[in-house]
Design an enzyme around this catalytic site. Structure first.
Site, short mmCIF file in Angstrom:
data_model
loop_
_atom_site.label_atom_id
_atom_site.label_comp_id
_atom_site.label_asym_id
_atom_site.label_seq_id
_atom_site.Cartn_x
_atom_site.Cartn_y
_atom_site.Cartn_z
N SER A 130 24.35 69.66 56.76
CA SER A 130 25.70 70.64 56.24
C SER A 130 26.15 70.31 54.90
CB SER A 130 26.79 70.46 57.32
OG SER A 130 27.83 71.28 56.85
N ASP A 131 26.27 71.70 54.30
CA ASP A 131 26.90 71.58 52.92
C ASP A 131 28.30 71.06 53.16
OD1 ASP A 131 27.36 71.76 50.28
OD2 ASP A 131 27.65 74.07 50.24
N LYS A 132 29.09 70.64 52.03
CA LYS A 132 30.66 70.30 52.31
C LYS A 132 31.49 71.58 52.02
CE LYS A 132 32.98 68.08 49.26
NZ LYS A 132 34.06 68.63 49.07
N ILE A 321 25.59 67.11 52.98
CA ILE A 321 24.61 67.06 51.67
C ILE A 321 25.64 67.86 50.88
CG2 ILE A 321 22.55 67.65 50.56
CD1 ILE A 321 21.21 67.45 53.08
#
Length: 410
Positions: A130-132, A321
């Site tokens: 997952s992106d943040k 990520i």
């Protein structure tokens, strides 16, 4: 191909066109056949197995009938009828119906599935990447404070950061929007003009704007603290005195570490006076004056800790990520209950061989300071580990209410 002028004036040097451009390379990849999912591979192997069994039975039954002195034609027709009877003609329909039921169930949770065959993989995943920003966090970046290099509030840092954000003509981003959303009442707010700009890129990690204000003609740079420090040779104190940066660099980095450890996204601001007729370019990004820090914060989404606990209970490991720096990502992980998270930075990934990354990636929880091109490398390495992996690029909410649909990418 894929280039567009948003605004401003400039000269363009075209070095590649068509399929040779980065955009063209991406379009080439999109034209390739979509890789099979593990579910599709399983169905294909199952079909081959049924075909082999059917063929074997037909041959055996035909041979037995011939040995029993049955008419050859009748034996062949009987074997052929048996083969037709054994063929699972409704199997594709049954599979499609079941996958459609799964997609409809996901749609009720505001999740849009682009490929039906991804449903089975989605249910079998054991790693979620997952992106943040905007995914695990609210995605609403807010300006917290502007500080000098000693960590004391500075109006000048805010003024220069505001001018930089207001004059940049590239794509709108949350950080510049957060800075510009704070009202600035100085004289420069009404009487300034942007002369030129050196846009942000993922190599320099900084943005420079040349601005003409009543007092001077200056170039203002903001960006990642270390990358801004690389082009500075002086600092400016709160009293306006310029000093050599060498005597203060360790203190600046210590202050940056302190701000980052507290969970604040921290950027550096520097400036340089420019001659009245000079046009600032990328080659002029040197011998600048470090002014201070901009701090921003983006809180985690409500209920995200419970979501991650549910994922862990289901046997799904979360890997974050992000392009943010490692201390900020580590602080977010602590807020989410991941106190012992292992962090790997983009610089470390760049210096790693593929074999080393294959060993390190499964043990890592957070990939910080990564470039867009490194994301694909990380995903590719994790897939080769034999894991069932899903990449989530938008809002991460497992059985939580959300205002926008989500997309499951395979």
């Amino acid at each position: 191909m894929g280039s567009s002028v948003v605004s401003g004036i400039g000269k363009a040097l075209i070095v590649t066109t068509g399929q040779q451009t980065e955009f063209g390379k991406i379009s080439d990849k999109l034209s390739l056949r979509i890789p099979e999912t593990d579910f599709e591979k399983g169905i294909r192997k199952f079909g081959y197995m049924l075909m082999e069994i059917t063929l074997l039975l037909v041959l055996v039954i035909f041979a037995v009938n011939v040995l029993l002195h049955k008419p050859a034609l009748d034996s062949f027709l009987f074997s052929l009828a048996l083969a037709v009877g054994l063929t699972p003609q409704l199997l594709p329909a049954i599979i499609s119906v079941n996958l459609s039921v799964g997609a409809r169930s996901m749609a009720s949770q505001k999740v849009i599935v682009k490929r039906l065959s991804a449903i089975e993989n989605f249910g079998s995943m054991n790693i979620l990447c997952s992106d943040k920003t905007g995914t695990i966090t609210e995605g609403k970046v807010t300006l917290k404070e502007t500080l000098d290099f000693e960590g004391v509030h500075s109006d000048k840092v805010f003024k220069y950061a505001w001018l930089n954000a207001s004059c940049q003509q590239g794509f709108v981003n949350p950080i510049d929007k957060a800075i510009c959303s704070v009202h600035y009442e100085g004289n420069e707010a009404k009487d300034f003009s942007a002369i030129t700009e050196v846009p942000y890129d993922f190599v320099r990690k900084r943005l420079t704007v040349q601005v003409k204000i009543p007092a001077a003609n200056i170039a203002i740079t903001k960006g990642a603290v270390r990358q801004v420090l690389d082009i500075c040779n002086r600092i400016e104190t709160s009293a306006g005195i310029l000093a050599d940066i060498g005597d203060h660099k360790e203190a600046i980095l210590a202050q940056y570490q302190l701000l980052s450890d507290s969970g604040l996204r921290t950027l550096g601001v520097s400036y340089k006076e420019v001659g009245p007729d000079q046009i600032f370019t990328r080659e002029n990004e040197h011998d600048m004056v470090f002014l201070g820090f901009i701090t921003l914060f983006d809180p985690p989404r409500a209920g995200m800790s419970e979501t991650i606990q549910k994922l862990q209970h289901l046997g799904v490991r979360l890997k974050i990520i992000t392009g943010d720096n490692a201390p900020v990502a580590r602080n977010l992980a602590k807020q989410l209950g991941l106190s012992s998270a292992q962090v790997l930075t983009g610089q470390e990934i760049r210096n790693m061989s593929s074999a080393a990354l294959r060993h390190k990636a499964p043990l890592t929880h957070i990939f910080a300071e990564v470039e867009p091109s490194q994301k694909e490398r990380i995903i590719s390495v994790l897939k080769k580990q034999g894991t069932w992996l899903v990449l989530w690029e938008t809002v991460l909410t497992m059985r939580q209410r959300c205002t926008q649909p989500m997309w499951v990418y395979q």
